[in-house]
Motif scaffolding. Structure first.
Motif, mmCIF file in Angstrom:
data_model
loop_
_atom_site.group_PDB
_atom_site.id
_atom_site.type_symbol
_atom_site.label_atom_id
_atom_site.label_comp_id
_atom_site.label_asym_id
_atom_site.label_seq_id
_atom_site.Cartn_x
_atom_site.Cartn_y
_atom_site.Cartn_z
ATOM 1 N N ALA A 36 -1.469 -48.151 18.720
ATOM 2 C CA ALA A 36 -0.266 -48.264 19.555
ATOM 3 C C ALA A 36 -0.634 -48.520 21.006
ATOM 4 C CB ALA A 36 0.553 -46.981 19.446
ATOM 5 N N ASP A 37 0.055 -49.450 21.651
ATOM 6 C CA ASP A 37 -0.084 -49.578 23.100
ATOM 7 C C ASP A 37 0.913 -48.610 23.755
ATOM 8 O OD1 ASP A 37 2.398 -50.816 23.000
ATOM 9 O OD2 ASP A 37 1.709 -52.743 23.781
ATOM 10 N N THR A 38 1.103 -48.734 25.075
ATOM 11 C CA THR A 38 1.906 -47.695 25.727
ATOM 12 C C THR A 38 3.383 -47.785 25.331
ATOM 13 O OG1 THR A 38 2.076 -49.077 27.700
ATOM 14 C CG2 THR A 38 0.374 -47.394 27.687
ATOM 15 N N LEU A 39 3.871 -48.982 25.011
ATOM 16 C CA LEU A 39 5.281 -49.107 24.610
ATOM 17 C C LEU A 39 5.511 -48.421 23.261
ATOM 18 C CD1 LEU A 39 7.925 -50.624 25.700
ATOM 19 C CD2 LEU A 39 7.529 -52.153 23.761
ATOM 20 N N ALA A 40 4.620 -48.693 22.288
ATOM 21 C CA ALA A 40 4.749 -48.071 20.969
ATOM 22 C C ALA A 40 4.499 -46.566 21.052
ATOM 23 C CB ALA A 40 3.773 -48.725 19.993
ATOM 24 N N THR A 41 3.570 -46.169 21.918
ATOM 25 C CA THR A 41 3.286 -44.738 22.072
ATOM 26 C C THR A 41 4.499 -44.007 22.637
ATOM 27 O OG1 THR A 41 0.942 -45.206 22.437
ATOM 28 C CG2 THR A 41 1.742 -43.060 23.164
ATOM 29 N N SER A 42 5.114 -44.588 23.663
ATOM 30 C CA SER A 42 6.262 -43.896 24.260
ATOM 31 C C SER A 42 7.416 -43.834 23.261
ATOM 32 C CB SER A 42 6.691 -44.548 25.575
ATOM 33 O OG SER A 42 7.282 -45.813 25.362
ATOM 34 N N TYR A 43 7.541 -44.856 22.398
ATOM 35 C CA TYR A 43 8.576 -44.821 21.356
ATOM 36 C C TYR A 43 8.295 -43.680 20.378
ATOM 37 C CZ TYR A 43 11.107 -45.994 17.093
ATOM 38 O OH TYR A 43 11.905 -45.921 15.977
ATOM 39 N N THR A 44 7.063 -43.623 19.898
ATOM 40 C CA THR A 44 6.695 -42.623 18.888
ATOM 41 C C THR A 44 6.903 -41.199 19.419
ATOM 42 O OG1 THR A 44 5.007 -44.216 18.209
ATOM 43 C CG2 THR A 44 4.891 -42.019 17.232
ATOM 44 N N LEU A 45 6.478 -40.983 20.657
ATOM 45 C CA LEU A 45 6.631 -39.650 21.252
ATOM 46 C C LEU A 45 8.098 -39.334 21.517
ATOM 47 C CD1 LEU A 45 3.705 -39.678 23.864
ATOM 48 C CD2 LEU A 45 3.784 -38.384 21.718
ATOM 49 N N ALA A 46 8.831 -40.299 22.093
ATOM 50 C CA ALA A 46 10.219 -40.033 22.487
ATOM 51 C C ALA A 46 11.090 -39.739 21.261
ATOM 52 C CB ALA A 46 10.784 -41.214 23.274
ATOM 53 N N GLU A 47 10.848 -40.467 20.159
ATOM 54 C CA GLU A 47 11.645 -40.205 18.955
ATOM 55 C C GLU A 47 11.354 -38.811 18.403
ATOM 56 O OE1 GLU A 47 14.164 -42.161 17.580
ATOM 57 O OE2 GLU A 47 13.850 -43.168 19.500
ATOM 58 N N ALA A 48 10.094 -38.401 18.472
ATOM 59 C CA ALA A 48 9.739 -37.052 18.005
ATOM 60 C C ALA A 48 10.412 -36.001 18.884
ATOM 61 C CB ALA A 48 8.220 -36.873 18.009
ATOM 62 N N ILE A 49 10.421 -36.255 20.200
ATOM 63 C CA ILE A 49 11.053 -35.306 21.124
ATOM 64 C C ILE A 49 12.561 -35.237 20.846
ATOM 65 C CG2 ILE A 49 11.580 -34.848 23.558
ATOM 66 C CD1 ILE A 49 8.812 -36.189 24.201
ATOM 67 N N LYS A 50 13.173 -36.389 20.607
ATOM 68 C CA LYS A 50 14.610 -36.391 20.295
ATOM 69 C C LYS A 50 14.882 -35.595 19.007
ATOM 70 C CE LYS A 50 15.566 -40.957 22.276
ATOM 71 N NZ LYS A 50 15.760 -42.369 21.873
ATOM 72 N N TYR A 51 13.998 -35.739 18.038
ATOM 73 C CA TYR A 51 14.148 -35.001 16.784
ATOM 74 C C TYR A 51 14.088 -33.492 17.059
ATOM 75 C CZ TYR A 51 13.050 -32.887 12.313
ATOM 76 O OH TYR A 51 13.068 -32.076 11.219
ATOM 77 N N LEU A 52 13.099 -33.090 17.863
ATOM 78 C CA LEU A 52 12.941 -31.661 18.175
ATOM 79 C C LEU A 52 14.167 -31.130 18.908
ATOM 80 C CD1 LEU A 52 9.220 -31.686 19.364
ATOM 81 C CD2 LEU A 52 10.104 -30.636 17.267
ATOM 82 N N GLN A 53 14.729 -31.965 19.773
ATOM 83 C CA GLN A 53 15.910 -31.531 20.545
ATOM 84 C C GLN A 53 17.130 -31.383 19.642
ATOM 85 O OE1 GLN A 53 15.133 -32.662 24.993
ATOM 86 N NE2 GLN A 53 15.894 -34.451 23.943
ATOM 87 N N ALA A 54 17.245 -32.277 18.669
ATOM 88 C CA ALA A 54 18.363 -32.182 17.734
ATOM 89 C C ALA A 54 18.237 -30.902 16.914
ATOM 90 C CB ALA A 54 18.371 -33.402 16.819
ATOM 91 N N GLU A 55 16.976 -30.520 16.689
ATOM 92 C CA GLU A 55 16.712 -29.347 15.858
ATOM 93 C C GLU A 55 16.915 -28.036 16.604
ATOM 94 O OE1 GLU A 55 13.112 -29.213 12.804
ATOM 95 O OE2 GLU A 55 12.631 -28.346 14.718
ATOM 96 N N GLU A 56 16.330 -27.965 17.835
ATOM 97 C CA GLU A 56 16.365 -26.664 18.522
ATOM 98 C C GLU A 56 16.939 -26.724 19.933
ATOM 99 O OE1 GLU A 56 12.548 -25.021 19.438
ATOM 100 O OE2 GLU A 56 11.508 -26.884 19.116
ATOM 101 N N GLY A 57 17.667 -27.767 20.247
ATOM 102 C CA GLY A 57 18.309 -27.847 21.555
ATOM 103 C C GLY A 57 17.454 -28.575 22.573
ATOM 104 N N PRO A 58 18.097 -29.033 23.687
ATOM 105 C CA PRO A 58 17.387 -29.874 24.651
ATOM 106 C C PRO A 58 16.312 -29.114 25.441
ATOM 107 C CG PRO A 58 19.570 -29.323 25.448
ATOM 108 C CD PRO A 58 19.490 -28.788 24.048
ATOM 109 N N PHE A 59 15.302 -29.841 25.849
ATOM 110 C CA PHE A 59 14.281 -29.270 26.736
ATOM 111 C C PHE A 59 14.754 -29.361 28.178
ATOM 112 C CE2 PHE A 59 11.807 -30.708 23.021
ATOM 113 C CZ PHE A 59 11.181 -29.514 22.692
#
Lengths: 329, 272
Positions: free
Chosen positions: B93-116
């Motif tokens: 992954a370059d930085t665009l794909a990396t930021s996508y992969t991380l951001a989607e995981a963070i969004k998933y975590l937020q949906a699960e346990e609330g926003p950071f």
């Protein structure tokens, strides 16, 4: 007509010199593409800078002025720049790899869903494909990688100050000015500046004509005092290797190399610097490199125009004397 | 209570990197992997905030299975939840794909346990030095970003305002941001704490949750890894060394002669 864009970085109405360096490169790339070089100027009450952008090679300037852009914040600047890019579809977008440029570039590339290459040291157009060849150091400068972004536009890159030479300024050179408007709101900026602490003593390393630099071989803080005297006589600045900075002998502002500043002075005098690749990456574009080191195998000798094997102190003292004598005449 | 997300990366220790002079490729054997030093600052700052304001720290990393050791290190800093994003499909992954992969995981975590409230990243990773992933994730999460944060001043939990210092070209900006905000952490922001013994014990046994391309995050496959990366490496080579100049030895050449030569060179450049 293909457009090569250069983001013009300005703070308090002063344009960062890296933007002019990029206009020089942008002009060359635009010529190779039979296109034009364009400056992007964002800010509040900055229209007086437009002529300066033309004088360094821009054929066209897109200007957005807005109160919310009066000082740099990521969200409004990224919004304005990506708005322009979406509207006009540039082929290439170059930004300085400065604190501001690096902050902005990553966000804009994401908004535009395109590729971005950081800290590029060479830029060429591939004659066959017309793609931009972006070469940058990787793994601390140990290898060079040429990166392409073949299927997305714009092809984005950041470039550190002093990687490319300053182009000639041609006062009176004119171009086309396009004034654009974008809706920006203070509330959406998210961040507010409530104070500013200017640098106490500005070390203008990047644009110094003479740099007297010291490394681990100096043996301590006192070594830099001697170098300071020499630098003062030569009207130069003090540079340092990472090891000297990490040893606490001098502040990070003086660090030259991969994790410090990139410099290209007329003369770089290296005292007791072994010349690890990370250091060389930051100073190898100097016009003239004079190095002294007691280790005949020091890699700095591989790039020095004049390499002197011996005790740095003896040479430094003798130089100080000789220059004083010279100036006395 | 503060909810803090820290994103870290395991990197090869670039200060020890060697290159095979024949092939121009990286010699990977024997190169230690470390947690990116700027991410250690982010972890230290998270730990400081947790100790002073109370809170929960979630740490994510993307990388090969061995990156687990960096997550264990994060537990020593007080991480409460550790997540490893690992899948061959994430690789390259370059930085665009990396930021996508991380951001989607963070969004998933937020949906699960609330926003950071705070997202902490290192200023940059020492293997790529791009400093692009932090701002990229901020854009994807639609939160403000402050890069090169060098000092923490205050945090008002009631007004939800954080005040920090950011290093800029000409000095230090004192900035206020409303939470949530993403900070990229630079030298000076925080020092690693002394880990209490129970945390060190806990770290030894800690096992991260594993997220892959197949779940639990619902990824668009074409945005992952090499396939999701607009930039491609066309060529890799060892940098050319400038031609060697003249070498003189002070033990065999008179000092005066060498000094005269330096003076002449300085004159030729118009310095003297």
């Amino acid at each position: 007509m293909k457009e090569v864009w250069v983001f013009i970085e300005q703070e308090d109405g002063r344009i960062h010199p890296v933007s002019f360096e990029l206009l020089g490169v942008g002009k060359r790339l635009a010529d190779d593409l039979s296109g034009i070089c364009v400056g992007i100027l964002l800010g509040h009450q900055v229209s007086s800078l437009v002529d300066e952008v033309f004088s360094f090679g821009a054929d066209k300037v897109y200007l957005i002025e807005h109160e919310v852009l009066s000082y740099y914040r990521h969200i409004p600047y990224a919004k304005a720049l990506s708005f322009l890019a979406k509207k006009y579809g540039p082929e290439i977008l170059l930004l300085g790899a400065t604190p501001l440029g690096r902050d902005l570039a990553g966000g804009v590339a994401t908004l535009l869903e395109t590729g971005l290459t950081a800290d590029v040291t060479e830029l060429e157009i591939d004659k066959e494909t017309g793609n931009l060849l972006m070469t940058r150091p990787a793994y601390g400068g140990n290898i060079m990688a040429t990166i392409i972004c073949p299927n997305h536009r714009p092809q984005m890159a950041t470039v550190r100050p002093r990687i490319f030479p300053m182009p000639e300024r041609k006062p009176g050179r004119r171009g086309e000015l396009i004034v654009e408007r974008v809706d920006l709101y203070e509330e959406e900026a998210g961040v507010r500046r409530i104070g500013f602490l200017p640098k106490e003593k500005t070390v203008n390393l990047e644009y110094a004509e003479v740099i007297v630099a010291g490394g681990k071989g100096l043996g301590g803080k006192e070594g830099f005092e001697k170098l300071r005297e020499l630098a003062r006589l030569l009207g130069g600045e003090i540079g340092a290797s990472r090891l000297a900075v990490e040893a606490g002998w001098i502040s990070y502002d003086h660090q030259v190399g991969q994790t410090g500043k990139t410099v290209r002075p007329k003369v770089y005098l290296a005292f007791g610097i072994s010349g690890a690749i990370q250091h060389r990456a930051g100073m190898q574009n100097s016009d003239l490199i004079i190095a002294i080191n007691s280790d005949p195998k020091a890699p700095i000798f591989n790039i020095a125009d004049l390499g002197i094997i011996g005790d740095w102190k003896i040479l430094c003292d003798a130089l100080i004397e000789a220059i004083k004598r010279h100036k006395g005449n | 209570m503060l909810r803090i997300l820290v994103s870290i990366k395991q990197v090869p220790d670039t200060t020890n990197i060697r290159i095979n002079p024949e092939t121009g490729t990286l010699i990977r054997e024997g190169i230690p992997s470390i947690t990116n030093p700027y991410d250690i600052i982010a972890l230290s700052f998270a730990c400081y905030l947790k100790n002073n304001y109370g809170g929960k720290i979630t740490v994510i990393t993307m990388g090969p299975p061995q990156a687990k050791s960096s997550l264990r290190e994060a537990v020593e800093f007080g991480a409460d939840r550790i997540i490893l994003l690992t899948d061959r499909k994430f690789a390259g992954a370059d930085t665009l794909a990396t930021s996508y992969t991380l951001a989607e995981a963070i969004k998933y975590l937020q949906a699960e346990e609330g926003p950071f409230d705070l997202y902490l990243f290192g200023k940059q990773a020492i293997d790529g030095d791009t400093a692009q992933v932090g701002p990229g994730v901020a854009v994807r999460l639609q939160v403000p970003v402050i890069t090169q944060t060098v000092k923490f001043e205050t945090l008002d939990l009631e007004k939800r305002i954080i005040r920090v210092h950011r290093k800029s070209e000409n000095g230090i900006e004192i900035l206020e941001a409303k939470l949530p905000v993403l900070l990229t952490c630079d030298k000076g922001l925080a020092e690693p704490p002394f880990s209490p013994f129970p945390l060190i014990l806990k770290a030894v046994k800690a096992e991260p949750e594993i997220f892959t391309a197949d779940g639990p995050v619902n990824y668009q496959r074409e945005k992952l890894g090499l396939r999701g990366s607009p930039t491609q490496v066309k060529k890799v080579y060892t940098p050319e060394v400038k031609k060697k100049g003249k070498i003189v030895d002070l033990s065999t050449t008179p000092l005066k002669k060498v000094v005269d030569e330096v003076i002449e060179l300085l004159k030729s450049k118009g310095i003297l």
